[in-house]
Design an enzyme around this catalytic site. Structure first.
Site, PDB file in Angstrom:
ATOM      1  N   ARG A  36       0.840  -1.192   0.000  1.00 32.96           N
ATOM      2  CA  ARG A  36       0.000   0.000   0.000  1.00 32.96           C
ATOM      3  C   ARG A  36       0.883   1.254   0.000  1.00 32.96           C
ATOM      4  O   ARG A  36       0.645   2.191  -0.761  1.00 32.96           O
ATOM      5  CB  ARG A  36      -0.919  -0.015   1.233  1.00 32.96           C
ATOM      6  CG  ARG A  36      -1.892   1.157   1.317  1.00 32.96           C
ATOM      7  CD  ARG A  36      -2.838   1.004   2.499  1.00 32.96           C
ATOM      8  NE  ARG A  36      -3.684   2.150   2.734  1.00 32.96           N
ATOM      9  CZ  ARG A  36      -4.842   2.399   2.130  1.00 32.96           C
ATOM     10  NH1 ARG A  36      -5.304   1.564   1.218  1.00 32.96           N
ATOM     11  NH2 ARG A  36      -5.548   3.494   2.426  1.00 32.96           N
TER      12      ARG A  36
ATOM     13  N   GLU B 196     -13.271   4.333  -6.994  1.00 30.35           N
ATOM     14  CA  GLU B 196     -13.003   3.189  -6.111  1.00 30.35           C
ATOM     15  C   GLU B 196     -13.816   2.013  -6.639  1.00 30.35           C
ATOM     16  O   GLU B 196     -15.045   2.112  -6.739  1.00 30.35           O
ATOM     17  CB  GLU B 196     -13.466   3.561  -4.699  1.00 30.35           C
ATOM     18  CG  GLU B 196     -13.124   2.552  -3.645  1.00 30.35           C
ATOM     19  CD  GLU B 196     -11.733   2.768  -3.044  1.00 30.35           C
ATOM     20  OE1 GLU B 196     -11.437   3.903  -2.645  1.00 30.35           O
ATOM     21  OE2 GLU B 196     -10.968   1.800  -3.001  1.00 30.35           O
TER      22      GLU B 196
END
Lengths: 313, 268
Positions: free
Chosen positions: A65, A180
């Site tokens: 991430r 998203e």
């Protein structure tokens, strides 16, 4: 001549960026941007310069991430104005660099639109994320995209909450748009998720092209899910998680959660119920990256916003 | 084959249940943590037994678990070859190479009479595999009987027995340390996430394994029969760019979707 009273005027959106890899293990955006860096024909539109860009290359390389700190929280005024230096966390240095290229944030030179591509382990489907309820250009874009992909759905999440809002990479632009798409595990590419993201972007760029050509968009309403609260996992005194998202709630992003409904299930099988005052709409349910951010899901309320007519200045 | 001839095998006195071998496969992490809170000695009801079998609960890779990563330096579940376990220990070694030797001392030594009788190593996968027992042997009757028992106790869970076609000399994973062993792999679950249905399936799976061991140790006869086994043939890589090595294609939606038919059966 405008057909509408009070048609809001915006400058042409000439400079557009598409960010991938803001989180290095969210593979749809990484893959799409890499594809377009090699061959950008698909994202070119008349009167628009569209730049695909990998925002966090070190994290992408490690398929993680972030390296030091979450890039998508790093664009705060403090970070952007901090004196440059190698001792800064990698992502803060990166935020300053991105602000130089696509900003400066808040200035007339900033890019017009930035699309920031993300994936989630939550069952959110296609979600567009806005940061302002008053950006009529963005609201009209949302309306255009939703109509273009119907009957498939694309919901709009609005995060304008003063405490829950955060300094995203896209916030550099005059019109920031988050995209998203889930569910997709970190580090994994699912072809259906990848394609869905690609289609949404196609329509978004079409909207910009039409707007730049002078099309006037009539007033419209846009249903949004407005972020109101963050709900953490139940934890013990040492901060360890003691319950999981309940099977009845798992994968039920955007579905109503009523007072008394099951919310969590302890590891030994007991149910914890939602005790709020009224029906809410949870999303980002069981997103992997949010365990460390003390978030099991986010509560939203459903609202309808009105977007005024818009046309180019 | 005479399936009605009863074969007597040694008692399973020591069983290990391991979670967190990969630190971001969270069902096993949380399950072992829960089980560690409870007593880890199985009580025998049967008066004929001299002593209860013991169950060790182990969190295999605590440093990777703390960071919620698969591994810190190198994949722990490839560090259990005879060669990896027998080399000298150095502080400069990758963390997992040091850890595998510690686990070998605790649960092994691999290949010796002191090794635990059974290792059940808990894993999750992003793939839609349902519940799989993965073992090096297709003729270890302990593992095969456990699988059949699990199938009967959990008929709604899609279940497969996967035989890794790797010789025991070349076995590399944690479950190869015990005299018998298998990985219990359950998916789909994203890394870094615990899905309650997957956790519950794993919890029941482990409970049934331990129940089977208790019945076995108390002399229960388990009927012979047939078990369908999937034997690995080949690993398929993604298509890659010959210069950069980058992946150039994704799993086709039809292949991704085919396996999802099982999702209908998988809502626990």
């Amino acid at each position: 001549m405008s057909s509408y009273n009070n048609s809001a005027r915006f400058n042409e959106a000439r400079r557009v960026a598409i960010f991938g890899g803001t989180h290095g293990n969210e593979m749809s955006g990484v893959t799409l941007v890499n594809l377009w860096v090699k061959n950008s024909a698909e994202i070119q539109r008349k009167r628009v310069e569209t730049k695909p860009f990998i925002t966090n290359p070190k994290a992408v390389e490690k398929c993680t991430r972030y390296v030091d700190t979450d890039l998508n929280r790093a664009f705060s005024p403090e970070n952007l104005s901090a004196p440059e230096g190698d001792d800064l966390p990698y992502e803060v240095q990166r935020a300053q660099e991105i602000n130089r290229i696509f900003g400066p944030k808040g200035s007339p030179e900033a890019y017009d639109v930035i699309f920031d591509l993300h994936n989630t382990t939550s069952n959110m489907g296609c979600t567009l994320i806005l940061e302002s309820s008053k950006d009529h250009f963005n609201l009209q874009m949302m309306n255009y995209i939703k109509k273009a992909i119907a009957p498939a759905s694309c919901l709009v999440l609005l995060n304008e909450h003063p405490l829950l809002k955060y300094s995203t990479s896209r916030s550099i632009a005059k019109h920031p748009v988050g995209l998203e798409v889930g569910p997709q595990p970190q580090g994994v590419l699912r072809s259906n998720i990848f394609e869905a993201m690609r289609v949404i972007l196609k329509h978004a760029l079409d909207f910009i092209e039409l707007f730049n050509e002078g099309m006037e968009f009539p007033p419209c309403t846009v249903e949004v899910f407005w972020v109101s609260e963050r709900i953490d996992y139940p934890r013990d005194a040492n901060g360890n998680i003691i319950a999981m998202v309940h099977p009845n709630l798992q994968d039920c992003d955007w579905e109503p959660l009523n007072p008394g409904d099951p919310m969590f299930q302890t590891f030994d099988g007991k149910t914890i119920h939602y005790q709020g005052p009224g029906t809410v709409y949870p999303t980002f349910i069981n997103e992997a990256a949010y365990y460390e951010k003390q978030q099991a899901f986010v509560i939203t309320r459903r609202e309808t916003l009105v977007a005024s007519a818009i046309r180019k200045a | 084959m005479e399936v009605d001839k009863v074969v007597h095998l040694p008692r399973l006195s020591r069983v290990a249940v391991c979670g967190g071998t990969h630190g971001n496969e969270l069902s096993g992490v949380y399950l072992v943590k829960e089980l560690l809170k409870a007593k880890n000695v199985m009580k025998e009801d049967n008066d004929d037994e001299e002593r209860p079998a013991s169950v060790l609960m182990v969190l295999s890779n605590p440093w990777a678990m703390q960071q919620c990563r698969r591994y810190v330096n190198t994949d722990l579940n490839r560090c259990f070859t005879h060669a990896a376990l027998s080399g000298p220990v150095s502080k400069k070694d990758p963390y997992e190479m040091i850890r595998s030797k510690e686990l070998n001392a605790l649960l092994g030594p691999k290949g010796s009479p002191e090794a635990v009788d059974l290792v059940c190593d808990l894993h999750n996968t992003t793939s839609n595999m349902g519940l799989c027992l993965i073992a090096y042997s297709d003729c270890d009757w302990i593992c095969l009987h456990i699988f059949r028992y699990l199938q009967r106790q959990m008929p709604d869970i899609p279940m497969r027995y996967i035989h890794l076609d790797v010789s025991s000399k070349e076995s590399y994973s944690l479950d190869s340390v015990g005299k018998h062993g298998f990985a219990m792999e359950i998916g789909p679950q994203p890394h870094g996430v615990v899905r309650s249905n997957i956790y519950t399936t794993m919890k029941h799976g482990v409970q049934h394994v331990l129940d089977w061991v208790r019945f076995y140790n108390s002399g229960t006869v388990f009927e012979g029969g047939f078990v369908d086994v999937y034997t690995t043939v080949k690993n398929m890589d993604y298509p890659r760019d010959s210069e950069t090595g980058n992946i150039t294609a994704a799993i086709h939606p039809q292949l991704q979707v085919q396996s999802e038919m099982y999702l209908h059966f998988f809502i626990y």
